[in-house]
Every structure is written in C-alpha cells, then in structure tokens.
Design a protein around this motif. Structure first.
Motif, PDB file in Angstrom:
ATOM      1  N   GLU A  53       3.006   1.998  17.362  1.00 27.27           N
ATOM      2  CA  GLU A  53       3.164   0.913  16.387  1.00 27.27           C
ATOM      3  C   GLU A  53       2.158   1.074  15.241  1.00 27.27           C
ATOM      4  O   GLU A  53       2.487   0.826  14.082  1.00 27.27           O
ATOM      5  N   MET A  54       0.958   1.508  15.568  1.00 27.43           N
ATOM      6  CA  MET A  54      -0.074   1.707  14.546  1.00 27.43           C
ATOM      7  C   MET A  54       0.334   2.811  13.569  1.00 27.43           C
ATOM      8  O   MET A  54       0.156   2.670  12.355  1.00 27.43           O
ATOM      9  N   GLN A  55       0.896   3.903  14.072  1.00 25.15           N
ATOM     10  CA  GLN A  55       1.342   4.986  13.199  1.00 25.15           C
ATOM     11  C   GLN A  55       2.472   4.517  12.280  1.00 25.15           C
ATOM     12  O   GLN A  55       2.517   4.877  11.099  1.00 25.15           O
ATOM     13  N   VAL A  56       3.376   3.714  12.834  1.00 29.48           N
ATOM     14  CA  VAL A  56       4.480   3.179  12.033  1.00 29.48           C
ATOM     15  C   VAL A  56       3.927   2.279  10.933  1.00 29.48           C
ATOM     16  O   VAL A  56       4.343   2.376   9.774  1.00 29.48           O
ATOM     17  N   ARG A  57       2.958   1.431  11.270  1.00 26.15           N
ATOM     18  CA  ARG A  57       2.354   0.554  10.263  1.00 26.15           C
ATOM     19  C   ARG A  57       1.650   1.344   9.165  1.00 26.15           C
ATOM     20  O   ARG A  57       1.726   0.997   7.989  1.00 26.15           O
ATOM     21  N   GLU A  58       0.953   2.399   9.558  1.00 23.47           N
ATOM     22  CA  GLU A  58       0.268   3.234   8.561  1.00 23.47           C
ATOM     23  C   GLU A  58       1.266   3.925   7.637  1.00 23.47           C
ATOM     24  O   GLU A  58       1.043   4.027   6.435  1.00 23.47           O
ATOM     25  N   GLU A  59       2.378   4.389   8.203  1.00 22.46           N
ATOM     26  CA  GLU A  59       3.409   5.025   7.374  1.00 22.46           C
ATOM     27  C   GLU A  59       4.065   4.004   6.445  1.00 22.46           C
ATOM     28  O   GLU A  59       4.355   4.300   5.284  1.00 22.46           O
ATOM     29  N   LEU A  60       4.294   2.803   6.950  1.00 22.74           N
ATOM     30  CA  LEU A  60       4.837   1.730   6.117  1.00 22.74           C
ATOM     31  C   LEU A  60       3.897   1.467   4.939  1.00 22.74           C
ATOM     32  O   LEU A  60       4.331   1.388   3.784  1.00 22.74           O
ATOM     33  N   LYS A  61       2.625   1.369   5.224  1.00 21.35           N
ATOM     34  CA  LYS A  61       1.622   1.141   4.182  1.00 21.35           C
ATOM     35  C   LYS A  61       1.616   2.297   3.177  1.00 21.35           C
ATOM     36  O   LYS A  61       1.578   2.075   1.964  1.00 21.35           O
ATOM     37  N   ARG A  62       1.681   3.540   3.671  1.00 24.33           N
ATOM     38  CA  ARG A  62       1.680   4.704   2.794  1.00 24.33           C
ATOM     39  C   ARG A  62       2.893   4.685   1.861  1.00 24.33           C
ATOM     40  O   ARG A  62       2.768   4.895   0.653  1.00 24.33           O
ATOM     41  N   ARG A  63       4.063   4.406   2.421  1.00 22.02           N
ATOM     42  CA  ARG A  63       5.287   4.400   1.614  1.00 22.02           C
ATOM     43  C   ARG A  63       5.276   3.274   0.588  1.00 22.02           C
ATOM     44  O   ARG A  63       5.719   3.444  -0.551  1.00 22.02           O
ATOM     45  N   ARG A  64       4.796   2.107   0.982  1.00 21.59           N
ATOM     46  CA  ARG A  64       4.748   0.986   0.046  1.00 21.59           C
ATOM     47  C   ARG A  64       3.773   1.283  -1.090  1.00 21.59           C
ATOM     48  O   ARG A  64       4.048   0.952  -2.241  1.00 21.59           O
ATOM     49  N   ASN A  65       2.651   1.904  -0.778  1.00 22.80           N
ATOM     50  CA  ASN A  65       1.694   2.268  -1.824  1.00 22.80           C
ATOM     51  C   ASN A  65       2.280   3.315  -2.764  1.00 22.80           C
ATOM     52  O   ASN A  65       2.083   3.241  -3.982  1.00 22.80           O
ATOM     53  N   ALA A  66       3.004   4.278  -2.210  1.00 23.49           N
ATOM     54  CA  ALA A  66       3.635   5.306  -3.044  1.00 23.49           C
ATOM     55  C   ALA A  66       4.671   4.673  -3.977  1.00 23.49           C
ATOM     56  O   ALA A  66       4.740   4.999  -5.169  1.00 23.49           O
ATOM     57  N   THR A  67       5.455   3.751  -3.449  1.00 23.55           N
ATOM     58  CA  THR A  67       6.454   3.062  -4.262  1.00 23.55           C
ATOM     59  C   THR A  67       5.782   2.241  -5.348  1.00 23.55           C
ATOM     60  O   THR A  67       6.209   2.242  -6.508  1.00 23.55           O
ATOM     61  N   ARG A  68       4.703   1.553  -4.997  1.00 20.01           N
ATOM     62  CA  ARG A  68       3.971   0.742  -5.972  1.00 20.01           C
ATOM     63  C   ARG A  68       3.434   1.619  -7.104  1.00 20.01           C
ATOM     64  O   ARG A  68       3.502   1.254  -8.272  1.00 20.01           O
ATOM     65  N   GLN A  69       2.916   2.786  -6.757  1.00 18.81           N
ATOM     66  CA  GLN A  69       2.383   3.680  -7.784  1.00 18.81           C
ATOM     67  C   GLN A  69       3.466   4.119  -8.759  1.00 18.81           C
ATOM     68  O   GLN A  69       3.232   4.211  -9.959  1.00 18.81           O
ATOM     69  N   HIS A  71       6.243   2.407  -9.500  1.00 17.05           N
ATOM     70  CA  HIS A  71       6.652   1.262 -10.312  1.00 17.05           C
ATOM     71  C   HIS A  71       5.581   0.821 -11.306  1.00 17.05           C
ATOM     72  O   HIS A  71       5.905   0.266 -12.348  1.00 17.05           O
ATOM     73  N   GLU A  72       4.321   1.054 -10.963  1.00 16.21           N
ATOM     74  CA  GLU A  72       3.238   0.609 -11.841  1.00 16.21           C
ATOM     75  C   GLU A  72       2.716   1.719 -12.747  1.00 16.21           C
ATOM     76  O   GLU A  72       1.757   1.507 -13.488  1.00 16.21           O
ATOM     77  N   LYS A  73       3.364   2.870 -12.716  1.00 17.81           N
ATOM     78  CA  LYS A  73       2.905   3.998 -13.524  1.00 17.81           C
ATOM     79  C   LYS A  73       2.806   3.585 -14.992  1.00 17.81           C
ATOM     80  O   LYS A  73       3.725   3.013 -15.551  1.00 17.81           O
ATOM     81  N   GLU A  74       1.683   3.870 -15.567  1.00 17.56           N
ATOM     82  CA  GLU A  74       1.390   3.606 -16.971  1.00 17.56           C
ATOM     83  C   GLU A  74       1.326   2.122 -17.332  1.00 17.56           C
ATOM     84  O   GLU A  74       1.226   1.765 -18.496  1.00 17.56           O
ATOM     85  N   ILE A  75       1.375   1.254 -16.327  1.00 15.25           N
ATOM     86  CA  ILE A  75       1.192  -0.173 -16.603  1.00 15.25           C
ATOM     87  C   ILE A  75      -0.299  -0.468 -16.669  1.00 15.25           C
ATOM     88  O   ILE A  75      -0.778  -1.162 -17.553  1.00 15.25           O
ATOM     89  N   TYR A  76      -1.011   0.073 -15.686  1.00 12.78           N
ATOM     90  CA  TYR A  76      -2.457  -0.122 -15.630  1.00 12.78           C
ATOM     91  C   TYR A  76      -3.134   1.177 -16.036  1.00 12.78           C
ATOM     92  O   TYR A  76      -2.796   2.239 -15.557  1.00 12.78           O
ATOM     93  N   VAL A  77      -4.085   1.076 -16.920  1.00 17.46           N
ATOM     94  CA  VAL A  77      -4.774   2.257 -17.414  1.00 17.46           C
ATOM     95  C   VAL A  77      -6.267   2.064 -17.186  1.00 17.46           C
ATOM     96  O   VAL A  77      -6.829   1.009 -17.514  1.00 17.46           O
ATOM     97  N   ASN A  78      -6.919   3.071 -16.596  1.00 12.04           N
ATOM     98  CA  ASN A  78      -8.359   3.010 -16.415  1.00 12.04           C
ATOM     99  C   ASN A  78      -9.026   3.114 -17.779  1.00 12.04           C
ATOM    100  O   ASN A  78      -8.684   3.963 -18.591  1.00 12.04           O
ATOM    101  N   VAL A  79      -9.978   2.236 -17.998  1.00 11.97           N
ATOM    102  CA  VAL A  79     -10.688   2.217 -19.271  1.00 11.97           C
ATOM    103  C   VAL A  79     -12.162   2.434 -18.967  1.00 11.97           C
ATOM    104  O   VAL A  79     -12.741   1.766 -18.125  1.00 11.97           O
TER     105      VAL A  79
END
Length: 85
Positions: A53-69, A71-79
């Motif tokens: 279950e822990m591995q599944v949760r970590e993969e879920l987190k990884r995929r959601r973060n990848a998807t977020r990146q 969708h948010e590409k070029e929205i937030y810019v480091n200054v």
C-alpha cells in the motif's frame, strides 16, 4: 453530421450546468476528484499487483506531482532575489 450533434449535446450540457447551484457544482468537483483518484490507484495496483500500500501511495504521489508539473509549466517562474536588491 457529427459536428451539429456535438454542438447540440454541448449546448444542453451547458444549459444544465447553468441551472445548478454553486454548491452542487462544488460537490461534483469533489466527487470527480475522488473518482479520478480511485481510478488511478486501481490502475497502479493493476500494473503492480505485488506492491505494498505504501508503494502504491508513493507512486500515486509521484504521478500526481508529474501531472501538476505539466499543467503548471511556465505558470510559476523562479525569480532571483538579487533582482530586487
């Protein structure tokens, strides 16, 4: 022929959505999030039935973060703070 049908369906869906209360729309959003999360979890389990279950949760987190990146590409810019000194 398909295009008029698509437009008709979209028009009816939009009319139904306009007629719903904001609270209903908000609840729908929460339900859709829960459903998409469950589908993704089951997909991961199907691909990796031997994972804990822990591995599944970590993969879920990884995929959601990848998807977020994506969708948010070029929205937030480091200054650099040096630019404001």
């Amino acid at each position: 022929m398909i295009q008029p049908l698509q437009k008709s369906i979209l028009t009816r869906k939009a009319a139904r959505a306009r007629g719903r209360a904001a609270s209903e729309k908000l609840a729908d959003g929460a339900r859709l999030y829960d459903l998409s999360r469950a589908v993704l979890i089951h997909s991961i389990i199907g691909q990796h039935p031997d994972w804990s279950e822990m591995q599944v949760r970590e993969e879920l987190k990884r995929r959601r973060n990848a998807t977020r990146q994506v969708h948010e590409k070029e929205i937030y810019v480091n200054v650099s703070t040096d630019e404001f000194a």
